[in-house]
Design a protein around this motif. Structure first.
Motif, PDB file in Angstrom:
ATOM      1  N   GLY A 104      50.288 -16.047 -79.383  1.00 23.02           N
ATOM      2  CA  GLY A 104      50.608 -16.885 -80.528  1.00 23.02           C
ATOM      3  C   GLY A 104      51.846 -17.724 -80.262  1.00 23.02           C
ATOM      4  N   ASP A 105      51.867 -18.952 -80.792  1.00 25.52           N
ATOM      5  CA  ASP A 105      53.016 -19.833 -80.527  1.00 25.52           C
ATOM      6  C   ASP A 105      54.322 -19.242 -81.044  1.00 25.52           C
ATOM      7  OD1 ASP A 105      53.552 -21.477 -83.377  1.00 25.52           O
ATOM      8  OD2 ASP A 105      51.508 -20.811 -83.108  1.00 25.52           O
ATOM      9  N   GLU A 159      51.082 -24.936 -73.644  1.00 25.62           N
ATOM     10  CA  GLU A 159      50.229 -25.623 -74.629  1.00 25.62           C
ATOM     11  C   GLU A 159      50.309 -24.935 -75.982  1.00 25.62           C
ATOM     12  OE1 GLU A 159      46.433 -25.604 -72.739  1.00 25.62           O
ATOM     13  OE2 GLU A 159      46.843 -27.383 -71.519  1.00 25.62           O
ATOM     14  N   ARG A 160      50.324 -23.600 -75.954  1.00 32.03           N
ATOM     15  CA  ARG A 160      50.450 -22.835 -77.206  1.00 32.03           C
ATOM     16  C   ARG A 160      51.784 -23.132 -77.881  1.00 32.03           C
ATOM     17  NH1 ARG A 160      46.282 -19.690 -79.609  1.00 32.03           N
ATOM     18  NH2 ARG A 160      44.861 -19.016 -77.976  1.00 32.03           N
ATOM     19  N   ARG A 162      53.286 -25.346 -81.811  1.00 30.29           N
ATOM     20  CA  ARG A 162      54.195 -24.902 -82.870  1.00 30.29           C
ATOM     21  C   ARG A 162      54.837 -26.081 -83.583  1.00 30.29           C
ATOM     22  NH1 ARG A 162      59.616 -23.361 -83.470  1.00 30.29           N
ATOM     23  NH2 ARG A 162      59.899 -21.585 -84.877  1.00 30.29           N
ATOM     24  N   LYS A 163      55.019 -27.186 -82.845  1.00 33.31           N
ATOM     25  CA  LYS A 163      55.648 -28.373 -83.410  1.00 33.31           C
ATOM     26  C   LYS A 163      54.775 -29.033 -84.479  1.00 33.31           C
ATOM     27  CE  LYS A 163      58.115 -29.346 -79.095  1.00 33.31           C
ATOM     28  NZ  LYS A 163      58.327 -30.311 -77.989  1.00 33.31           N
ATOM     29  N   GLU A 164      53.481 -28.658 -84.510  1.00 32.98           N
ATOM     30  CA  GLU A 164      52.567 -29.248 -85.478  1.00 32.98           C
ATOM     31  C   GLU A 164      52.718 -28.620 -86.858  1.00 32.98           C
ATOM     32  OE1 GLU A 164      48.641 -28.868 -83.942  1.00 32.98           O
ATOM     33  OE2 GLU A 164      49.099 -29.857 -82.036  1.00 32.98           O
ATOM     34  N   PHE A 165      53.416 -27.501 -86.924  1.00 32.26           N
ATOM     35  CA  PHE A 165      53.561 -26.785 -88.192  1.00 32.26           C
ATOM     36  C   PHE A 165      55.003 -26.820 -88.701  1.00 32.26           C
ATOM     37  CE2 PHE A 165      50.029 -24.856 -85.906  1.00 32.26           C
ATOM     38  CZ  PHE A 165      49.042 -24.778 -86.878  1.00 32.26           C
ATOM     39  N   LYS A 203      51.931 -25.387 -95.446  1.00 31.38           N
ATOM     40  CA  LYS A 203      52.618 -25.319 -94.160  1.00 31.38           C
ATOM     41  C   LYS A 203      51.716 -24.808 -93.041  1.00 31.38           C
ATOM     42  CE  LYS A 203      57.434 -24.876 -95.684  1.00 31.38           C
ATOM     43  NZ  LYS A 203      58.667 -24.045 -95.626  1.00 31.38           N
ATOM     44  N   LEU A 204      50.824 -23.886 -93.374  1.00 32.20           N
ATOM     45  CA  LEU A 204      49.919 -23.345 -92.360  1.00 32.20           C
ATOM     46  C   LEU A 204      48.671 -24.202 -92.177  1.00 32.20           C
ATOM     47  CD1 LEU A 204      50.033 -19.479 -93.050  1.00 32.20           C
ATOM     48  CD2 LEU A 204      51.275 -20.799 -91.332  1.00 32.20           C
TER      49      LEU A 204
END
Length: 209
Positions: free
Chosen positions: A91-92, A136-137, A141-144, A188-189
């Motif tokens: 997980g990120d 990549e994972r 994280r930056k997308e959330f 957020k998720l």
């Protein structure tokens, strides 16, 4: 490094079979040796202090004290400590926590055979080891938008299957406030319902059950 000086490694994993397999792989290298083995984070800290290994191979989730906690404590005591995280969790948030705690590399157990020894050598040399799949994972994280500690608390209660009223009672807040937290968490998720929120949170390593 001189031929008669071996890279001394401390292996910490709560699964006996994993420790034995990893130890065998490391000891098969002519210039490496496992000097001690730990079954939990607390033992890892104690054995690190005792043996002063060149590198600590650490599982992120262990009993008594997690690998993340152990890494943070060891790096606080010795900033130059070389730590490589070897874990099944991709997980990120898991990855981010490990690197923030002081790990200089992150290797998934699914890729142990092909990446472990190169990873050990890189980290001992002072380099970072972040395989492409792990990078990549971490990038995702930056997308959330990050969750606040209070939102994570609500998420943990949600994972127990509690309704809004039960969450409110458990956290000593109003139902309206609990509902507001839930709405923010879903946003957020980037999910549409409670079940999906818990699933995504577990996959990302935000919560552990």
């Amino acid at each position: 490094m001189k031929k008669d000086v071996k890279i001394r490694v401390l292996v910490a994993d709560d699964h006996y079979v994993v420790r034995m397999g990893v130890t065998a792989i490391i000891n098969n290298e002519a210039d490496m040796e496992v000097v001690a083995e730990a079954a939990n984070g607390t033992q890892a800290i104690e054995l690190f202090d005792k043996h002063k290994p060149d590198l600590l191979l650490l599982d992120s989730r262990m009993p008594v004290k997690s690998g993340i906690e152990a890494a943070r404590e060891i790096r606080n005591r010795q900033a130059s400590a070389r730590i490589l995280m070897l874990t099944a969790f991709d997980g990120d948030e898991d990855i981010h926590k490990a690197l923030t705690a002081g790990a200089r590399g992150y290797v998934l157990k699914s890729s142990t055979g092909e990446q472990l020894i190169p990873a050990l050598r890189a980290v001992v040399a002072g380099e970072q080891w972040i395989p492409k799949d792990v990078a990549e994972r971490l990038a995702k994280r930056k997308e959330f938008e990050p969750l606040t500690p209070r939102e994570l608390e609500v998420l943990n209660e949600l994972a127990k299957g509690l309704a809004n009223k039960q969450i409110a009672d458990a956290m000593n807040i109003s139902q309206h406030t609990a509902k507001g937290y839930l709405k923010t968490i879903l946003t957020k998720l980037q999910v549409s319902d409670r079940t999906e929120a818990v699933t995504v949170a577990i996959q990302r390593g935000l919560i552990h059950i």
